[in-house]
Design an enzyme around this catalytic site. Structure first.
Site, PDB file in Angstrom:
ATOM      1  CE  LYS A 295      42.519  44.851  48.741  1.00  0.00           C
ATOM      2  NZ  LYS A 295      41.171  44.598  48.758  1.00  0.00           N
ATOM      3  CB  THR A 296      42.790  51.198  45.847  1.00  0.00           C
ATOM      4  OG1 THR A 296      43.192  49.824  45.656  1.00  0.00           O
ATOM      5  CG2 THR A 296      43.466  52.321  45.068  1.00  0.00           C
TER       6      THR A 296
ATOM      7  NE  ARG B 128      37.655  43.172  40.381  1.00  0.00           N
ATOM      8  CZ  ARG B 128      38.072  43.702  41.447  1.00  0.00           C
ATOM      9  NH1 ARG B 128      38.589  44.995  41.409  1.00  0.00           N
ATOM     10  NH2 ARG B 128      38.219  42.988  42.469  1.00  0.00           N
TER      11      ARG B 128
ATOM     12  CD  GLN C  45      40.979  41.202  44.548  1.00  0.00           C
ATOM     13  OE1 GLN C  45      40.981  41.785  43.435  1.00  0.00           O
ATOM     14  NE2 GLN C  45      40.841  41.762  45.708  1.00  0.00           N
TER      15      GLN C  45
ATOM     16  CG  ASP D 166      46.694  48.983  45.673  1.00  0.00           C
ATOM     17  OD1 ASP D 166      46.396  48.202  46.211  1.00  0.00           O
ATOM     18  OD2 ASP D 166      46.097  49.666  44.830  1.00  0.00           O
ATOM     19  CD  GLU D 167      45.531  45.460  43.046  1.00  0.00           C
ATOM     20  OE1 GLU D 167      45.533  43.938  43.148  1.00  0.00           O
ATOM     21  OE2 GLU D 167      44.481  45.958  42.456  1.00  0.00           O
TER      22      GLU D 167
HETATM   23  N1  LIG Z   1      34.602  54.109  54.090  1.00  0.00           N
HETATM   24  C1  LIG Z   1      34.136  54.203  52.849  1.00  0.00           C
HETATM   25  N2  LIG Z   1      32.839  54.885  52.455  1.00  0.00           N
HETATM   26  C2  LIG Z   1      32.456  54.853  51.587  1.00  0.00           C
HETATM   27  N3  LIG Z   1      33.143  54.158  50.250  1.00  0.00           N
HETATM   28  C3  LIG Z   1      33.961  53.352  50.557  1.00  0.00           C
HETATM   29  C4  LIG Z   1      34.546  53.402  51.690  1.00  0.00           C
HETATM   30  N4  LIG Z   1      35.701  52.590  51.575  1.00  0.00           N
HETATM   31  C5  LIG Z   1      35.904  52.154  50.098  1.00  0.00           C
HETATM   32  N5  LIG Z   1      34.868  52.660  49.715  1.00  0.00           N
HETATM   33  C6  LIG Z   1      34.494  52.559  48.032  1.00  0.00           C
HETATM   34  O1  LIG Z   1      34.480  51.379  47.812  1.00  0.00           O
HETATM   35  C7  LIG Z   1      34.922  50.964  46.567  1.00  0.00           C
HETATM   36  C8  LIG Z   1      36.067  49.924  46.319  1.00  0.00           C
HETATM   37  O2  LIG Z   1      37.081  50.382  47.239  1.00  0.00           O
HETATM   38  P1  LIG Z   1      38.580  50.262  46.833  1.00  0.00           P
HETATM   39  O3  LIG Z   1      38.794  50.181  45.225  1.00  0.00           O
HETATM   40  O4  LIG Z   1      39.585  50.980  47.452  1.00  0.00           O
HETATM   41  O5  LIG Z   1      38.793  48.657  47.168  1.00  0.00           O
HETATM   42  P2  LIG Z   1      39.852  47.652  47.144  1.00  0.00           P
HETATM   43  O6  LIG Z   1      39.790  46.947  48.476  1.00  0.00           O
HETATM   44  O7  LIG Z   1      40.947  48.128  46.715  1.00  0.00           O
HETATM   45  O8  LIG Z   1      39.299  46.554  46.066  1.00  0.00           O
HETATM   46  P3  LIG Z   1      40.189  45.758  45.083  1.00  0.00           P
HETATM   47  O9  LIG Z   1      40.498  44.560  45.867  1.00  0.00           O
HETATM   48  O10 LIG Z   1      39.081  45.221  44.025  1.00  0.00           O
HETATM   49  O11 LIG Z   1      41.345  46.403  44.465  1.00  0.00           O
HETATM   50  C9  LIG Z   1      35.574  52.486  45.833  1.00  0.00           C
HETATM   51  O12 LIG Z   1      34.388  52.793  45.056  1.00  0.00           O
HETATM   52  C10 LIG Z   1      35.590  53.189  47.082  1.00  0.00           C
HETATM   53  O13 LIG Z   1      35.452  54.593  46.952  1.00  0.00           O
HETATM   54 MG   LIG Z   2      42.343  47.937  45.024  1.00  0.00          MG
END
Ligand SMILES: Nc1ncnc2c1ncn2[C@@H]1O[C@H](COP(=O)(O)OP(=O)(O)OP(=O)(O)O)[C@@H](O)[C@H]1O
Ligand SMILES: [Mg+2]
Length: 742
Positions: A33-34, A621, A253, A219-220
């Protein structure tokens, strides 16, 4: 494919490219997402011709904001400066400072933090003659905060109050509000609420920001409260001229219900923006399948959930989760330390990529003790924070008075601190004068000489106090904050008092004051170098900007950068701070029922579900190595207390966890330098760290023959990157690793 779209899966790409209608991305932990937000910003700038100044991205902490800015910076360069990537609070403050005059405020209004707000409430409780045991300022603060987060003002609170309790809260709220205004101060909740009020009262102001921020991202999103949600809606608008909105979140979350965050925001989103598009992300890129299965096993037990999610990972099952039940908290911590050494030693993780999570700050102590003993570098995030220390708060109170001459709470805090003969009676007399003339307390201090009602014994002290403040205020007009602080520390005699004191703690206090001056100096340097935020920040190296910077510091801002030191440091933090972060190696500790879930939450199903979401945040995490530990017996006020295993442990499928007995942690035994001796020797001490050069051939007891490709650090911190011919070369810490030069 376009560069800005590489490294994204199909739904992620859709989210980045989507234009026009509001976009809601609801997806589980680690699904990117981020990452999508960051890429979306880059795409808007790179492909859709957006100007950086048109972008407003809201993150949950200043730290997250800095990271996002950095990533965008890497993608598009220094043009990123003009974007607003901020927390809700910093963005609103920036708006409020600019528009303060419309609300009839001075531009230099003060921010009251939790402690200031509570002091003010204590005062009000006293004045209203209430019993502070029955109506604690802490409870009142929570009630008022709840109302503010719902955007309910004092008048509305009064008119809807229907029993003794709500009437009392409404009375205190009205007083509190008036006193804040008189002191030209806002509390944290007001920062959001007043911005909403500003936009509603002045539609043309709302419109000007809407025309400016054509792209708003949050975000969040699951952790926004009603006031924050309303702010977003006012900012984006719902008419023809509305801005593009993209929010990302995960209902599982949501861990800030106590601050008024509600899942209702997701429901309201779809109601207020009926044409909103929703995108689901289901692939997790962070964790192994085993870790995800454990997290899913836990969160599945919640009944209040958003959409059903089927999170999966391509990372393979990975290793099993390791569990350990200690004999007590020290044993738990020792096992954790042993395990960290083992992993680092084997080159499977680094200190910087390791985190320890716990439910409450007090739990860090046992870990700190053992880490110090074993020489594991670490950093505790949060706990008793620097800015909460008495001497630091005292000096900041003086500093605040130079920026805002009406700041009552600060003036009352320091008018007789250090002592200058202005006792409680004199303070009460000045308060009475302030009430009679309807002026602020500090202003009344300035007019004490004209009033007969002030006892003559207190007058010289009051006069001296006013002189100190006036001189510093004058200085603050031209000098940077560190100079003003220096002057105040000297003029008030505060430093002298500490220097003459025989209390050994006072030495530490002197150091803290020096540190405060250093922080101010660093701030000035950053502003001058322009590394703090952007050109439009109205940020200057002056006292008000510094105070604002200090007020908005959060725990998460001090999370160490994994790359900051050679090998980094282990990070210790509460689960609440861990949101949004990721680490190769995670220890989720204190899994004892009553501690986690916290006993306060155990009787209310809603609260228990919130604790479960916190567990879910913690579990997700971890990238590779997840550990679950508990103590069973803990010392509580000097007495051993027995705890049952956390109920969350039973929710994780048993075959995912490998439990070790409550045996002493594996002794750190390193095999002999030459395997043929076969005799275990105790861990290397720093004396026999092998001295290596790039190109040297070495042997590692576990990985066999290898060649050194890179070196960093020295002495006990020396590390080598060794190519063992089996994929990525591994970093090892030479002090710990069983490496011998050939
Ligand atoms: N398409 C992709 N290919 C490779 N790596 C990815 C891809 N999408 C996300 N990632 C990697 O996966 C990990 C998690 O991504 P991110 O932190 O954006 O997730 P999130 O959904 O924001 O998580 P959270 O809910 O914990 O905030 C990061 O290290 C990111 O770089
Ligand atoms: Mg995130």
């Amino acid at each position: 494919m376009n560069d800005l779209l590489t490294g994204l899966n199909e739904p992620q790409r859709q989210a980045v490219e989507h234009a026009g209608s509001p976009l809601l991305i609801v997806a589980g932990a680690g699904s990117g997402k981020t990452r999508v937000l960051t890429h979306r910003i880059a795409y808007l700038l790179g492909e859709r011709g957006a100007h950086p100044g048109e972008i407003l991205a809201i993150t949950f902490t200043n730290k997250a904001a800095a990271e996002m800015r950095e990533r965008v910076d890497a993608l598009i360069g220094p043009r990123s400066r003009a974007m607003w990537v901020l927390t809700f609070h910093s963005a609103c403050l920036r708006i409020l400072r600019r528009e303060a005059h419309r609300l009839g405020w001075k531009q230099s209004f003060t921010i009251y933090d939790t402690d200031d707000a509570r002091r003010l409430l204590t005062q009000i409780v006293k004045e209203l003659g209430l019993d502070s045991k029955k109506h604690s300022p802490r409870w009142l603060a929570a009630e008022i905060s709840r109302l503010k987060n719902e955007l309910i003002g004092p008048d509305q609170a009064a008119s809807s109050a229907d029993d003794a309790r709500t009437k009392l809260v409404a009375d205190v709220y009205a007083q509190y509000d008036e006193r804040l205004r008189l002191a030209q101060a806002v509390d944290f909740d007001d920062i959001i609420g007043s911005t909403v009020h500003l936009f509603r009262a002045f539609p043309e102001v709302a419109k000007s920001y809407r025309m400016r921020f054509r792209h708003v991202m949050v975000d969040e999103y699951q952790d926004t409260n009603h006031a924050q949600y309303t702010l977003v809606r006012e900012l984006v608008g719902t008419g023809d001229d509305r801005a593009e909105l993209c929010v990302v979140g995960d209902a599982d979350q949501s861990i800030y219900a106590f601050r008024g965050a509600t899942i209702r925001n997701i429901i309201e989103f779809e109601r207020d923006f009926p044409d909103a598009k929703t995108i689901l992300l289901e692939q997790n890129y962070r964790s192994t399948q085993t870790i995800l299965d454990a997290a899913n096993g836990v969160i599945r037990n919640n009944t209040e959930r958003g959409r059903e999610k089927r999170l999966w990972s391509d990372e393979g099952p990975g290793g099993r989760i390791l569990g350990h039940t200690g004999d007590n908290e020290h044993d738990e911590a020792a096992w954790v330390a042993g395990r960290i050494d083992e992993l680092v030693d084997a080159g499977d993780t680094s200190f910087g990529d390791t985190a320890i999570f716990y439910r409450t700050n007090a739990q860090s102590r046992a870990f700190e003790e053992v880490f110090v003993r074993r020489g594991i570098p670490y950093k505790v995030v949060g706990g008793v924070r620097f800015y909460e220390r008495k001497e630091v708060r005292d000096m900041l109170a003086y500093l605040k008075l130079t920026a805002n001459p009406d700041d009552t709470v600060s003036a009352m805090r320091v008018v007789n601190n250090p002592k200058r003969g202005v006792g409680d009676r004199a303070v009460a007399e000045v308060e009475a004068l302030a009430a009679r003339l309807r002026i602020s307390f500090p202003e009344a201090l300035h007019r004490a000489d004209e009033s007969a009602g002030i006892s003559s014994r207190a007058r010289p002290g009051i006069r001296r106090f006013c002189e100190i403040i006036d001189a510093a205020t004058e200085l603050a007009k031209t000098a940077p904050p560190e100079e003003v602080l220096d002057r105040l520390i000297a003029d008030t005699g505060y430093l002298e008092g500490l220097e003459q004191s025989k209390d050994p703690q006072d030495e530490g206090r002197i150091e803290n004051l020096q540190e405060l001056v250093a922080v101010a100096h660093e701030f000035t340097e950053q502003v001058v170098r322009g590394t703090v935020d952007d050109d439009e920040a109205d940020l200057e190296a002056d006292v008000p900007s510094f105070l604002e910077h200090v007020a908005l510091v959060s725990d998460a801002d001090s999370i160490p950068d994994p790359e900051s030191q050679e090998g980094g440091v282990v990070t210790l933090m509460t689960l609440h701070t861990a949101k949004g972060l990721e680490f190769d190696t995670v220890f989720l500790t204190g899994l004892d029922d009553g501690l986690f879930p916290h006993e306060r939450s155990m009787n209310k199903p809603g609260d228990l579900e919130e604790e479960r979401r916190l567990a879910y945040v913690g579990l997700t995490r971890a990238r590779k190595h997840l550990h679950l530990t508990r103590a069973g017996t803990r010392n509580v006020f000097g007495q051993p207390e027995y705890y049952a295993a956390s109920r969350f442990l039973a929710e994780i499928p048993g075959d995912l966890i490998e439990w070790s007995e409550s045996a002493p942690p594996p002794a750190r035994v390193v095999k002999s330098k030459s395997p043929s001796f076969g005799q275990p020797i105790v861990m290397r001490n720093s004396g026999d760290v092998p001295v290596l050069d790039v190109g040297d051939r070495v042997t590692h007891d576990k990985y066999g023959l290898g060649r050194v490709v890179e070196l960093k650090g020295s002495g006990p911190r020396a590390q080598a990157r060794i190519d063992f011919g089996d994929g990525e070369p591994k970093w090892v810490i030479l002090r710990l690793a069983p490496v011998t030069k050939l």
